[in-house]
Motif scaffolding. Sequence first.
Motif, short mmCIF file in Angstrom:
data_model
loop_
_atom_site.label_atom_id
_atom_site.label_comp_id
_atom_site.label_asym_id
_atom_site.label_seq_id
_atom_site.Cartn_x
_atom_site.Cartn_y
_atom_site.Cartn_z
N SER A 113 0.95 -1.11 0.01
CA SER A 113 -0.04 0.14 -0.04
C SER A 113 0.81 1.24 -0.04
CB SER A 113 -1.02 0.05 1.36
OG SER A 113 -2.01 1.05 0.86
N LYS A 114 0.33 2.32 0.42
CA LYS A 114 1.14 3.62 -0.02
C LYS A 114 0.69 4.76 1.00
CE LYS A 114 0.69 2.57 -4.89
NZ LYS A 114 -0.49 1.75 -4.87
N VAL A 115 1.67 5.25 1.20
CA VAL A 115 1.27 6.84 1.99
C VAL A 115 1.78 8.01 1.54
CG1 VAL A 115 1.92 5.42 4.20
CG2 VAL A 115 3.88 6.42 2.90
N GLY A 116 1.43 9.23 2.10
CA GLY A 116 1.52 10.32 1.53
C GLY A 116 0.18 11.25 1.16
N THR A 128 -16.90 11.25 1.47
CA THR A 128 -16.78 11.36 2.73
C THR A 128 -15.52 11.91 3.16
OG1 THR A 128 -16.08 9.24 2.69
CG2 THR A 128 -18.40 9.52 2.79
N HIS A 129 -14.58 11.95 2.56
CA HIS A 129 -13.13 12.33 2.97
C HIS A 129 -12.62 13.23 1.87
CE1 HIS A 129 -13.88 9.11 5.60
NE2 HIS A 129 -13.09 9.34 6.30
N ARG A 130 -11.46 14.09 2.18
CA ARG A 130 -10.67 14.77 1.09
C ARG A 130 -9.17 14.19 1.45
NH1 ARG A 130 -8.06 19.68 3.35
NH2 ARG A 130 -8.30 19.69 5.76
N ARG A 131 -8.56 14.18 0.49
CA ARG A 131 -7.18 13.52 0.50
C ARG A 131 -6.21 14.86 0.56
NH1 ARG A 131 -9.91 11.77 -3.62
NH2 ARG A 131 -10.05 9.45 -3.91
N VAL A 132 -5.27 14.80 1.45
CA VAL A 132 -4.27 15.69 1.88
C VAL A 132 -3.05 15.14 1.91
CG1 VAL A 132 -3.56 17.30 3.88
CG2 VAL A 132 -5.88 16.86 3.68
N PHE A 133 -2.02 15.78 0.96
CA PHE A 133 -0.78 15.44 0.66
C PHE A 133 0.13 15.57 2.11
CE2 PHE A 133 -1.56 15.20 -3.66
CZ PHE A 133 -0.98 13.96 -4.09
N ASP A 134 0.65 14.62 2.61
CA ASP A 134 1.53 14.73 3.76
C ASP A 134 2.56 13.66 4.10
OD1 ASP A 134 2.46 15.02 6.56
OD2 ASP A 134 0.30 15.31 7.26
N PHE A 135 3.80 14.04 3.82
CA PHE A 135 4.85 13.16 3.86
C PHE A 135 5.65 13.27 5.29
CE2 PHE A 135 3.98 13.47 -0.57
CZ PHE A 135 4.03 12.09 -0.82
N SER A 136 5.14 14.11 6.33
CA SER A 136 5.65 14.35 7.61
C SER A 136 5.66 12.85 8.38
CB SER A 136 4.91 15.09 8.56
OG SER A 136 3.54 14.76 8.80
N PRO A 137 6.52 12.56 9.34
CA PRO A 137 6.60 11.42 10.18
C PRO A 137 5.16 11.14 10.75
CG PRO A 137 8.59 12.80 10.62
CD PRO A 137 7.64 13.56 9.81
N PRO A 143 4.91 11.56 -4.67
CA PRO A 143 5.63 12.55 -4.39
C PRO A 143 6.24 13.80 -5.23
CG PRO A 143 7.28 10.89 -4.37
CD PRO A 143 5.98 10.33 -4.79
N ASP A 144 5.65 13.60 -6.42
CA ASP A 144 6.04 14.58 -7.59
C ASP A 144 6.35 16.11 -7.26
OD1 ASP A 144 4.57 12.33 -8.51
OD2 ASP A 144 5.26 12.76 -10.54
N ASP A 145 5.27 16.50 -6.53
CA ASP A 145 5.49 18.05 -6.12
C ASP A 145 5.90 18.08 -4.65
OD1 ASP A 145 4.31 18.69 -8.73
OD2 ASP A 145 2.40 18.50 -8.03
N TYR A 146 6.38 17.04 -4.21
CA TYR A 146 6.46 17.01 -2.63
C TYR A 146 7.92 16.35 -2.41
CZ TYR A 146 1.88 18.21 -2.47
OH TYR A 146 0.43 18.98 -2.84
N MET A 147 8.83 16.46 -3.46
CA MET A 147 10.33 15.76 -3.29
C MET A 147 11.04 16.30 -1.96
SD MET A 147 10.55 13.14 -5.34
CE MET A 147 12.24 12.86 -5.53
N ALA A 148 11.04 17.51 -1.64
CA ALA A 148 11.70 17.76 -0.70
C ALA A 148 11.33 17.04 0.77
CB ALA A 148 11.88 19.58 -0.36
#
Length: 322
Positions: free
Chosen positions: A69-72, A94-103, A130-135
């Motif tokens: 599976s995947k995270v992010g 019912t939900h919205r997606r939020v990009f989050d690569f924090s611990p 993570p294309d737009d969140y590489m940092a």
Amino acid sequence: MSELSVGCAQLGNLYREVSDGDSLATVERAWLLGVRTFDTAPHYGLGLSERRLGAALRSRPRHEYVVSSKVGRLLEPVDRTAGLDDEGFVVPATHRRVFDFSPEGILRSLTGSLERLGLDRLDLVYLHDPDDYMAAALATGYPTLAKLRKEGVVRAIGAGMNNAALLARLVRETDIDVVMLAGRYTLLEQESLDDLLPLCVERGVDIVAAGVFNSGLLAQPQPRPDAKYNYSDAPPELVQRAQAIAAVCKRHGTSLPAAALAFPLAHPAIVSVCVGARSAAQIERNVALYAEPIATDLWEELKAERLLREDAPVPGSDHARP
């Protein structure tokens, strides 16, 4: 990993509804036909794909299958459901997606996936698009997954996207185990031979090839003018190229989809081809395509006609994966 793996986006009602019964039958038929690798993500149907896959595998011995599976993308509840999801999945919003690569975001995402799947561990976890969140993916996403791998919470870690150059950067700068490359190594595209694929061989990173039909253009024996390519209408020149490849396949007694499935597996770095399905019949078709014998002179003619790169490993060649 099994060489043929099942992509479970369709179990999340990708583009159209799939019943619970059809979802269960899809996984059961894959199992009966020997497929043991399944890929899902929270993104797919706002968690529906994970819930359905977990339910279908619940009675199976845990050591006999691989689940990734995947995270992010965190799934955040919304105050009021307003219609259907707007990212291609026919499910209530019912939900919205939020990009989050924090611990914290990765741990929350992983915990949610395990709950929906009904599992106590995942075999493989990818950083998802993570294309737009590489940092952030490099600074916190990868280190968090590496820590979880060291602790035994997950067995292997990686990244999945359709950008070969960014995947190559992750392979160079981290110690990931696997990348999922979507749509960038197919009968129509071999540019990743210049960078990502040899780099993965050098560093011992496995590749799962997804999107091998390029969103549909290579999915039928005779490509249609209105076929999709990378989720959009296929340009006429690519339709013509796909039709030319299909004609060569027909002359050698095989089909374009079978060749499209077989081609990536010849590369030494590619360990599995991930193909989606929404029914038992589609699983049967995919397994039949995977098992279809292909004459070696097909690949020779494709290269002679400049429809395939000369340096691309092909099944049966000296440079192909054993």
